[in-house]
Design an enzyme around this catalytic site. Sequence first.
Site, mmCIF file in Angstrom:
data_model
loop_
_atom_site.group_PDB
_atom_site.id
_atom_site.type_symbol
_atom_site.label_atom_id
_atom_site.label_comp_id
_atom_site.label_asym_id
_atom_site.label_seq_id
_atom_site.Cartn_x
_atom_site.Cartn_y
_atom_site.Cartn_z
ATOM 1 N N ASN A 265 -4.777 6.280 -1.759
ATOM 2 C CA ASN A 265 -4.276 6.675 -0.442
ATOM 3 C C ASN A 265 -3.744 8.105 -0.433
ATOM 4 O O ASN A 265 -3.634 8.718 0.626
ATOM 5 C CB ASN A 265 -3.202 5.703 0.054
ATOM 6 C CG ASN A 265 -3.846 4.507 0.731
ATOM 7 O OD1 ASN A 265 -5.020 4.549 1.100
ATOM 8 N ND2 ASN A 265 -3.099 3.434 0.886
ATOM 9 N N SER B 170 0.828 -1.208 0.000
ATOM 10 C CA SER B 170 0.000 0.000 0.000
ATOM 11 C C SER B 170 0.858 1.251 0.000
ATOM 12 O O SER B 170 0.366 2.327 -0.293
ATOM 13 C CB SER B 170 -0.855 0.066 1.265
ATOM 14 O OG SER B 170 -1.720 -1.002 1.342
ATOM 15 N N HIS C 6 -2.261 -3.521 -6.533
ATOM 16 C CA HIS C 6 -2.756 -3.108 -5.219
ATOM 17 C C HIS C 6 -4.266 -3.334 -5.117
ATOM 18 O O HIS C 6 -5.062 -2.599 -5.700
ATOM 19 C CB HIS C 6 -2.414 -1.628 -4.982
ATOM 20 C CG HIS C 6 -2.770 -1.133 -3.623
ATOM 21 N ND1 HIS C 6 -3.225 0.137 -3.387
ATOM 22 C CD2 HIS C 6 -2.749 -1.752 -2.413
ATOM 23 C CE1 HIS C 6 -3.467 0.277 -2.096
ATOM 24 N NE2 HIS C 6 -3.193 -0.848 -1.480
ATOM 25 N N GLU D 294 -5.233 -1.066 -8.214
ATOM 26 C CA GLU D 294 -4.297 -0.083 -8.759
ATOM 27 C C GLU D 294 -3.106 -0.852 -9.328
ATOM 28 O O GLU D 294 -2.439 -1.604 -8.600
ATOM 29 C CB GLU D 294 -3.814 0.869 -7.655
ATOM 30 C CG GLU D 294 -4.893 1.818 -7.144
ATOM 31 C CD GLU D 294 -4.401 2.738 -6.030
ATOM 32 O OE1 GLU D 294 -4.846 3.890 -5.968
ATOM 33 O OE2 GLU D 294 -3.570 2.285 -5.192
HETATM 34 P P1 NAI Z 1 -1.426 -10.083 7.250
HETATM 35 O O1 NAI Z 1 -0.600 -9.764 8.436
HETATM 36 O O2 NAI Z 1 -2.832 -10.493 7.416
HETATM 37 O O3 NAI Z 1 -0.674 -11.241 6.423
HETATM 38 C C1 NAI Z 1 0.689 -11.237 6.115
HETATM 39 C C2 NAI Z 1 1.130 -12.687 5.944
HETATM 40 O O4 NAI Z 1 2.436 -12.695 5.390
HETATM 41 C C3 NAI Z 1 1.207 -13.453 7.261
HETATM 42 O O5 NAI Z 1 0.463 -14.642 7.135
HETATM 43 C C4 NAI Z 1 2.713 -13.740 7.431
HETATM 44 O O6 NAI Z 1 2.955 -14.981 8.040
HETATM 45 C C5 NAI Z 1 3.176 -13.734 6.001
HETATM 46 N N1 NAI Z 1 4.593 -13.451 5.820
HETATM 47 C C6 NAI Z 1 5.348 -12.538 6.456
HETATM 48 N N2 NAI Z 1 6.599 -12.527 5.941
HETATM 49 C C7 NAI Z 1 6.630 -13.461 4.941
HETATM 50 C C8 NAI Z 1 7.616 -13.895 4.024
HETATM 51 N N3 NAI Z 1 8.837 -13.385 4.015
HETATM 52 N N4 NAI Z 1 7.283 -14.861 3.144
HETATM 53 C C9 NAI Z 1 6.034 -15.401 3.123
HETATM 54 N N5 NAI Z 1 5.071 -15.027 3.987
HETATM 55 C C10 NAI Z 1 5.349 -14.050 4.871
HETATM 56 O O7 NAI Z 1 -1.292 -8.815 6.303
HETATM 57 P P2 NAI Z 1 -2.341 -8.275 5.217
HETATM 58 O O8 NAI Z 1 -3.279 -7.342 5.847
HETATM 59 O O9 NAI Z 1 -2.842 -9.421 4.429
HETATM 60 O O10 NAI Z 1 -1.376 -7.372 4.304
HETATM 61 C C11 NAI Z 1 -0.456 -7.947 3.426
HETATM 62 C C12 NAI Z 1 0.044 -6.891 2.452
HETATM 63 O O11 NAI Z 1 -1.066 -6.306 1.777
HETATM 64 C C13 NAI Z 1 0.812 -5.746 3.080
HETATM 65 O O12 NAI Z 1 1.823 -5.356 2.175
HETATM 66 C C14 NAI Z 1 -0.242 -4.665 3.207
HETATM 67 O O13 NAI Z 1 0.286 -3.372 3.229
HETATM 68 C C15 NAI Z 1 -1.020 -4.898 1.924
HETATM 69 N N6 NAI Z 1 -2.393 -4.401 1.961
HETATM 70 C C16 NAI Z 1 -3.163 -4.565 3.069
HETATM 71 C C17 NAI Z 1 -4.473 -4.098 3.076
HETATM 72 C C18 NAI Z 1 -5.315 -4.273 4.296
HETATM 73 O O14 NAI Z 1 -6.330 -3.551 4.409
HETATM 74 N N7 NAI Z 1 -4.987 -5.196 5.189
HETATM 75 C C19 NAI Z 1 -5.060 -3.410 1.908
HETATM 76 C C20 NAI Z 1 -4.171 -3.368 0.759
HETATM 77 C C21 NAI Z 1 -2.886 -3.808 0.814
#
Ligand code: NAI
Length: 514
Positions: free
Chosen positions: A197, A126, A147, A159
């Site tokens: 954003n 993001s 995105h 995006e």
């Molecule tokens: P989350 O915390 O729910 O999931 C992240 C996952 O990545 C976890 O299961 C973790 O174990 C895993 N992980 C961490 N390091 C890793 C690695 N090196 N290799 C493989 N797996 C790994 O996070 P979420 O909310 O799903 O966000 C993920 C991405 O999406 C971030 O970059 C965030 O900025 C982006 N994002 C999030 C939004 C939201 O509203 N939550 C909206 C749009 C984008």
Amino acid sequence: MGVANALPLAAEVAVIGAGAMGAGIAQIAAMAGHRVCLFDTGMGAADRAKAKIGETLDMLASKGKIDADQAKAAASRIVAVHALGDLVSAKLVVEAVVEDLAVKRNLFRELEVVVTPDTILATNTSSFSITALAAGMQHPGRVVGMHFFNPAPLMPLVEVVSGLATDCETAGVVHATALAWGKLPVHARSTPGFIVNRCARPFYAEALRVLGEQGADPATLDALMRDAGGFRMGPFELMDLIGLDINLAVTRSVWEAFFYDSRFTPSVAQHELVTAGYFGRKSGRGFFDYGPDALKTAPASESPQSPPGKVARVGELRMGAELVARLANSGLAPDVAIADPRFPQGALRIDNKAWLVPGDGRTATAIAANGGVRDVVIYDLAFDFAKCSRVGVARADTCSDAAFAAAVGALQACGIAVSRIDDVAGMIVLRTVAMLSNEAADAVAQGVASAADVDLAMQKGVNYPSGPLAWGDVLGVVYVRDTLANLAAHYGEDRYRLSPLIARRCASGDKLRT
Ligand code: NAI
């Protein structure tokens, strides 16, 4: 951007990170027909996510939203894998791991030696620059932002973000693929906050400023943004839902990435709440209280006033002409036009007592002083004056109680609830919409995205009732410019500086959405 073909359905997709976003993206790709390899470093996380996606698809099938066979087939196309090496056949990798630049950079570097050189490496980040993520890679042209918005299966916007080195072909394939997956993709250049954003910052920032100046309480400002502005949620209830900590972190990251441009300066009051642990719904308290005994705060509305006997229109109304029609429907025949050079942009004269004037970025007090009159009440912008159920007003410090009551009575006679805002320049809806248009215009002027894509992104990513550029055109670029100029003069701050694109369109007479 040339037209590219979507990834063929036979191509394998890899999703890395099986959290909230990764699981949603895997579900979308599998539903579209791809084999999807899901990888997560968390012990058992990919398997758990696969099982949960299966349950979600079953539930959607049981509700008749999707076909049961389709649900089974999609679930069976998702494979939980346990090593990066298992992603060797992927043609598109979408990473959705934690928002940590070093983790994402390392991951892409490791992946580069696993996948084939033509595999697209997409990130769901993001906030990080796609240029920075790709820097130093062997094939930076294949790195691109993809995105999604949360929840990914439900939110239509994607995006597609290009860094300096991203190949047009790469962005084109990702755009076409998102479209094939049933999404509404927009192209964006990698700049802080991308489109949504960045362009959404004024929605929160202006409300926080008005709150900071004690313009009104959060419930009243939210009600005005919903009932007059046409937004689905007010800024304060939305910040409480998103989490004040997350919202502040996004603001801070955009502000820092723009080298502390004052347009994005975070709010001290919001920071204070975050410091106190008032994160919003998730902590039980934010701008509103969510405790077990909490009562829903009602917006403040003016008490009923008598309808006026006589309303006259002064000059041409540049905003709120529909109000005149509503007044006429209530038998107030306001179409008697009287000439008065003090309010050339239009006003209503109520019972020879009050001047009811559309806001223009000045305070009511300043408008009264400039016009050489005392009894001025200004009204705020509405998305649709023909239908709005509430409107904001502010009274000049010199306005008498009787004149204020007359102005309120006129609006109430149209069936409109009236909420008073203290005499803050630009009120709430007007200043927010002017700043949203301005930010969107700057994004277009800086080549972040096309005007059509900016408007689409704001409608589909954050549900705005109109794209901010189209909205600016409806108001008129000159009116947006004048409102911003008045705010800039009032505050003496660079924050309200005009986008060069708006200045240019004012000079040419063209619209923002040409
Ligand atoms: P989350 O915390 O729910 O999931 C992240 C996952 O990545 C976890 O299961 C973790 O174990 C895993 N992980 C961490 N390091 C890793 C690695 N090196 N290799 C493989 N797996 C790994 O996070 P979420 O909310 O799903 O966000 C993920 C991405 O999406 C971030 O970059 C965030 O900025 C982006 N994002 C999030 C939004 C939201 O509203 N939550 C909206 C749009 C984008």
